[in-house]
Each structure stands twice: as C-alpha cells, then as structure tokens.
Scaffold this motif. Structure first.
Motif, PDB file in Angstrom:
ATOM      1  N   GLY A 120     -12.623 -17.689  79.213  1.00 42.26           N
ATOM      2  CA  GLY A 120     -14.046 -16.699  78.934  1.00 42.26           C
ATOM      3  C   GLY A 120     -13.958 -16.770  77.555  1.00 42.26           C
ATOM      4  N   CYS A 130     -20.842 -16.122  77.663  1.00 42.32           N
ATOM      5  CA  CYS A 130     -19.942 -15.432  79.022  1.00 42.32           C
ATOM      6  C   CYS A 130     -19.997 -14.486  79.005  1.00 42.32           C
ATOM      7  CB  CYS A 130     -19.410 -16.622  79.301  1.00 42.32           C
ATOM      8  SG  CYS A 130     -17.362 -15.996  78.724  1.00 42.32           S
ATOM      9  N   TYR A 161     -26.841 -16.737  79.242  1.00 43.11           N
ATOM     10  CA  TYR A 161     -25.146 -16.436  79.262  1.00 43.11           C
ATOM     11  C   TYR A 161     -25.193 -17.644  80.280  1.00 43.11           C
ATOM     12  CZ  TYR A 161     -25.185 -11.726  78.565  1.00 43.11           C
ATOM     13  OH  TYR A 161     -24.649 -10.289  77.799  1.00 43.11           O
ATOM     14  N   VAL A 163     -22.407 -19.193  81.140  1.00 41.07           N
ATOM     15  CA  VAL A 163     -21.450 -19.026  81.721  1.00 41.07           C
ATOM     16  C   VAL A 163     -21.050 -17.928  82.117  1.00 41.07           C
ATOM     17  CG1 VAL A 163     -18.917 -19.457  82.561  1.00 41.07           C
ATOM     18  CG2 VAL A 163     -19.460 -21.228  81.126  1.00 41.07           C
TER      19      VAL A 163
END
Length: 248
Positions: A120, A130, A161, A163
């Motif tokens: 992240g 993310c 987002y 991810v």
C-alpha cells in the motif's frame, strides 16, 4: 508588479510558483537562463509540491500502518521466490492498473498484513490510490449500506481506490448477511479494481467464510483469475521477533 504576479499565481492555484518565482528569477538573471529554462524550473517545483501534497493526503486516507513498510520487512523470513515476486510487485505497478489481485495466504503472524501495508505504501508513492480495510470493518460498512438500500452506491464510491486491501478475510462471520455483501463486493471489483487480500486459511478451508460451496468456488474463482498468490509458511513472524527481543 510582483504583488500582481503573486495574486495571479494564487488565483491559478500554483502555490509553488508563488513561493519560488522571485528567487528563481534572481537566479535566472545571475546564471543567464533562458525564459524556457526559468519556466521549466518553476514547473519542476510545482510538480514536486503537488506530488508531496497528494502523497500525504493519500497516505492519510489509506489507513496504512506507518511502520509496516518494505524498509522494515525482514526479507530473510521469505523464500527467494517470494522475495523476487514482491520485488516485481514493488517495481512495476501495472498489475494495479490491470485490476489484478494479490492474495497473501498463510498462518497468523507470518507477515501477511505487513506485506499488504508495505505494498500500500509503495503504491501511494507511485501514484496509485489505495485503502486498507479490516475485513470485518468493510463488511459492516457494506451491510449498513445494504440496509439503507444503498449498496451499489457504497461499492461504487470505493471504486475511486485503484487498490483495496482486505485484511484478515477469514475473520468475517459466517452469516448470510455478512458473506453475501462480501461476495457481492468481490464480484463488483472483478476485473475493474485490484484487491490485496490476506487470509489465514488456505483456499480449501474458505467454506468457513462463505455459506455454501457454490459461493465459495465463485468467490475464489474471481479472486485468483488475475492474481499473484503468495503462500507464507513457517513460524510466526511475531513470535520470532519476540524471541529476538528477549535474547537481546
């Protein structure tokens, strides 16, 4: 004249230009820069400033553990193939733009959450937005949205987002309400956004998460279709750290 320029740059929302245009102009005169050189230098300051502000904002909203980065991950706890796979995921974020997934499977304490957080951090630094959710918190959010007849809106809102990290998916309670919204979310993200998922259970035990074998197979199928799977084994990473601290 300089006050007018500063006001115009503020109106154009170019804060780095405001801070640096005068000092850079003085340097340009002293060193004989062309107008293009001067403008390019100002643009570099502005881009750097925007990158820093965006990174700070995205890291703050991502909910990542600040100390769980690749710099603090003990790579020697991973086999060579896993180290190579993680290095590739760090260096090339194309997988996130392709909506591929990363699945981290293994017993408690083997570093899954640390790796997920580290990925992240790396993604945000490379311009990929993310967010991390403990699985239970995500399910609660989706359940509330479904009760409010607003589930699709809630899932679509999370599409900003690129991810999403679902940490400890195995802790979701095996109830129809929870598992159905989780499955709907996995189906919604399929081939449209990436998921990083951590799980203590191997896939053969995911029937403990979903209420029936058909839903279990369907969920796993969507997750692994475009995925990097890292299976972590060995003694608990946390236990090893505790033993090291006790000996020191």
């Amino acid at each position: 004249m300089s006050d007018t320029v500063a006001l115009l740059l503020k109106e154009l929302k170019l804060p780095a230009f405001v801070r640096h245009y005068q000092s850079l102009w003085d340097r340009a005169i002293e060193q004989g820069w062309s107008h293009t050189d001067y403008l390019a230098a100002l643009c570099e300051y502005e881009l750097s400033d925007r990158y820093q502000r965006r990174t700070y904002k995205w890291l703050r909203e991502a909910g990542l553990a600040t100390h769980k980065t690749f710099a603090t991950l003990e790579n020697n706890a991973l086999i060579k193939a896993q180290q190579t796979t993680l290095a590739k995921l760090q260096q090339d974020t194309d997988w996130a733009h392709r909506a591929d997934n990363v699945l981290l499977i293994g017993p408690s304490g083997t570093g899954k959450t640390h790796i997920a957080n580290a990925l992240g951090h790396q993604l945000v630094e490379q311009g990929v937005r993310c967010k991390l959710f403990p699985a239970i918190a995500l399910v609660q959010l989706l359940q509330q949205a479904k009760r409010d007849l607003d589930l699709m809106t809630a899932m679509t809102r999370l599409d900003k987002y690129r991810v999403l990290i679902i940490d400890d998916i195995g802790y979701v309670k095996k109830t129809d309400a929870e598992t159905h919204v989780l499955f709907e979310f996995i189906a919604h993200r399929y081939e449209s956004g990436s998921l990083i998922v951590t799980a203590n259970q191997p896939f053969s035990e995911w029937d403990q998460i979903f209420p029936d074998s058909i839903m279990t197979v369907a969920a796993i199928d969507r997750l692994i279709h475009h995925a990097t799977i890292i299976e972590l084994e060995g003694e608990s990473y946390r236990k090893q750290q505790h033993v090291k601290q006790a000996k020191s």
